[in-house]
Design a protein around this motif. Structure first.
Motif, PDB file in Angstrom:
ATOM      1  N   GLU A 155      50.899  30.117  45.852  1.00 54.22           N
ATOM      2  CA  GLU A 155      51.386  31.787  45.341  1.00 54.22           C
ATOM      3  C   GLU A 155      51.868  32.232  44.425  1.00 54.22           C
ATOM      4  O   GLU A 155      51.518  33.589  44.068  1.00 54.22           O
ATOM      5  CB  GLU A 155      53.253  31.441  46.229  1.00 54.22           C
ATOM      6  N   ALA A 156      52.269  31.765  43.602  1.00 55.87           N
ATOM      7  CA  ALA A 156      51.981  31.968  41.567  1.00 55.87           C
ATOM      8  C   ALA A 156      50.754  32.071  41.829  1.00 55.87           C
ATOM      9  O   ALA A 156      50.694  32.815  41.053  1.00 55.87           O
ATOM     10  CB  ALA A 156      53.121  30.484  41.164  1.00 55.87           C
ATOM     11  N   CYS A 157      49.680  32.098  42.130  1.00 53.26           N
ATOM     12  CA  CYS A 157      48.908  31.644  41.267  1.00 53.26           C
ATOM     13  C   CYS A 157      47.482  33.248  41.913  1.00 53.26           C
ATOM     14  O   CYS A 157      47.547  34.161  41.476  1.00 53.26           O
ATOM     15  CB  CYS A 157      47.613  30.971  41.594  1.00 53.26           C
ATOM     16  N   GLU A 158      48.701  33.204  43.197  1.00 56.67           N
ATOM     17  CA  GLU A 158      48.024  34.565  43.964  1.00 56.67           C
ATOM     18  C   GLU A 158      48.064  35.849  42.423  1.00 56.67           C
ATOM     19  O   GLU A 158      47.316  37.329  42.641  1.00 56.67           O
ATOM     20  CB  GLU A 158      48.496  34.466  45.183  1.00 56.67           C
ATOM     21  N   LYS A 159      49.830  35.983  43.029  1.00 53.58           N
ATOM     22  CA  LYS A 159      50.359  36.649  42.402  1.00 53.58           C
ATOM     23  C   LYS A 159      50.388  37.099  40.731  1.00 53.58           C
ATOM     24  O   LYS A 159      49.697  38.061  40.716  1.00 53.58           O
ATOM     25  CB  LYS A 159      52.377  36.816  42.035  1.00 53.58           C
ATOM     26  N   CYS A 160      49.787  36.245  39.896  1.00 57.89           N
ATOM     27  CA  CYS A 160      49.138  36.236  39.251  1.00 57.89           C
ATOM     28  C   CYS A 160      48.053  36.530  39.171  1.00 57.89           C
ATOM     29  O   CYS A 160      47.412  37.778  37.859  1.00 57.89           O
ATOM     30  CB  CYS A 160      49.203  34.812  38.059  1.00 57.89           C
ATOM     31  N   ALA A 161      46.909  36.302  39.892  1.00 55.09           N
ATOM     32  CA  ALA A 161      45.892  36.928  39.872  1.00 55.09           C
ATOM     33  C   ALA A 161      45.859  38.114  40.502  1.00 55.09           C
ATOM     34  O   ALA A 161      44.756  39.106  39.622  1.00 55.09           O
ATOM     35  CB  ALA A 161      44.715  36.352  40.907  1.00 55.09           C
ATOM     36  N   GLN A 162      46.672  38.681  40.889  1.00 53.30           N
ATOM     37  CA  GLN A 162      47.361  40.415  41.626  1.00 53.30           C
ATOM     38  C   GLN A 162      47.080  41.255  41.284  1.00 53.30           C
ATOM     39  O   GLN A 162      46.950  41.796  40.455  1.00 53.30           O
ATOM     40  CB  GLN A 162      47.864  40.581  42.300  1.00 53.30           C
ATOM     41  N   GLU A 163      48.392  40.433  39.562  1.00 55.23           N
ATOM     42  CA  GLU A 163      48.793  41.250  38.264  1.00 55.23           C
ATOM     43  C   GLU A 163      47.511  41.442  37.560  1.00 55.23           C
ATOM     44  O   GLU A 163      47.331  42.629  36.717  1.00 55.23           O
ATOM     45  CB  GLU A 163      49.867  40.504  37.701  1.00 55.23           C
ATOM     46  N   CYS A 164      46.976  40.346  36.856  1.00 60.39           N
ATOM     47  CA  CYS A 164      45.775  40.149  35.922  1.00 60.39           C
ATOM     48  C   CYS A 164      44.440  41.201  36.289  1.00 60.39           C
ATOM     49  O   CYS A 164      43.989  42.020  35.810  1.00 60.39           O
ATOM     50  CB  CYS A 164      45.572  38.735  36.072  1.00 60.39           C
ATOM     51  N   GLU A 165      44.829  41.246  37.962  1.00 58.80           N
ATOM     52  CA  GLU A 165      43.180  41.778  38.291  1.00 58.80           C
ATOM     53  C   GLU A 165      43.510  43.273  38.542  1.00 58.80           C
ATOM     54  O   GLU A 165      42.479  43.948  37.883  1.00 58.80           O
ATOM     55  CB  GLU A 165      43.296  41.679  39.379  1.00 58.80           C
ATOM     56  N   GLN A 166      44.866  43.899  37.300  1.00 62.06           N
ATOM     57  CA  GLN A 166      45.049  45.201  37.312  1.00 62.06           C
ATOM     58  C   GLN A 166      44.431  45.806  35.868  1.00 62.06           C
ATOM     59  O   GLN A 166      44.798  47.018  35.581  1.00 62.06           O
ATOM     60  CB  GLN A 166      46.460  45.488  37.841  1.00 62.06           C
ATOM     61  N   HIS A 167      44.061  44.723  35.206  1.00 56.63           N
ATOM     62  CA  HIS A 167      43.859  45.125  34.011  1.00 56.63           C
ATOM     63  C   HIS A 167      42.539  45.014  33.357  1.00 56.63           C
ATOM     64  O   HIS A 167      41.791  44.205  34.265  1.00 56.63           O
ATOM     65  CB  HIS A 167      44.451  44.485  33.089  1.00 56.63           C
ATOM     66  N   ASP A 168      42.325  46.225  32.451  1.00 57.45           N
ATOM     67  CA  ASP A 168      40.610  45.529  32.025  1.00 57.45           C
ATOM     68  C   ASP A 168      40.659  44.877  31.321  1.00 57.45           C
ATOM     69  O   ASP A 168      38.849  44.398  30.810  1.00 57.45           O
ATOM     70  CB  ASP A 168      40.137  47.209  31.977  1.00 57.45           C
ATOM     71  N   HIS A 169      41.220  44.353  29.897  1.00 60.33           N
ATOM     72  CA  HIS A 169      41.185  42.827  29.282  1.00 60.33           C
ATOM     73  C   HIS A 169      40.009  42.025  30.183  1.00 60.33           C
ATOM     74  O   HIS A 169      39.931  41.220  30.943  1.00 60.33           O
ATOM     75  CB  HIS A 169      41.884  42.995  28.629  1.00 60.33           C
ATOM     76  N   GLN A 170      39.031  41.229  29.398  1.00 58.67           N
ATOM     77  CA  GLN A 170      38.325  40.765  29.408  1.00 58.67           C
ATOM     78  C   GLN A 170      38.783  38.773  29.940  1.00 58.67           C
ATOM     79  O   GLN A 170      39.287  38.439  31.195  1.00 58.67           O
ATOM     80  CB  GLN A 170      37.466  40.149  28.613  1.00 58.67           C
TER      81      GLN A 170
END
Length: 106
Positions: free
Chosen positions: A70-85
């Protein structure tokens, strides 16, 4: 999936989350990156605890893997909102870790 494979995925996720958090702190608008940084830190900590419990073959590991997924899924969702590599790379590592958690739990 063996514990070894999951532990490798967890360690990869930890490395990417820590790198992402550090890189986010160097961005021009750090305030905009606050949720990403927080998510990275939380995810890395949960992954680290999960890896330790798996390495010890703890009877609590399975429950922790569920939380970690669950933590990994939430972190992925947050990071996917940003354009930084570094955010994109972190999201990918988190997604792979969540998949490894799912494989372990099945």
């Amino acid at each position: 999936m063996t514990n070894k494979n999951l532990i490798e995925a967890l360690n990869n996720c930890i490395a990417h989350c820590n790198y992402c958090a550090g890189a986010c702190l160097k961005e021009d608008n750090v305030k905009m990156m606050a949720d990403c940084i927080h998510s990275d830190i939380v995810c890395a900590e949960i992954c680290a605890t999960t890896a330790k419990l798996l390495a010890m073959d703890s009877d609590m590991a399975r429950k922790m893997v569920e939380i970690c997924k669950e933590a990994c899924e939430k972190c992925a969702q947050e990071c996917e909102q940003h354009d930084h590599q570094h955010c994109k790379d972190c999201a990918e590592a988190c997604r792979k870790c969540a998949e490894a958690c799912s494989a372990y739990l099945s």
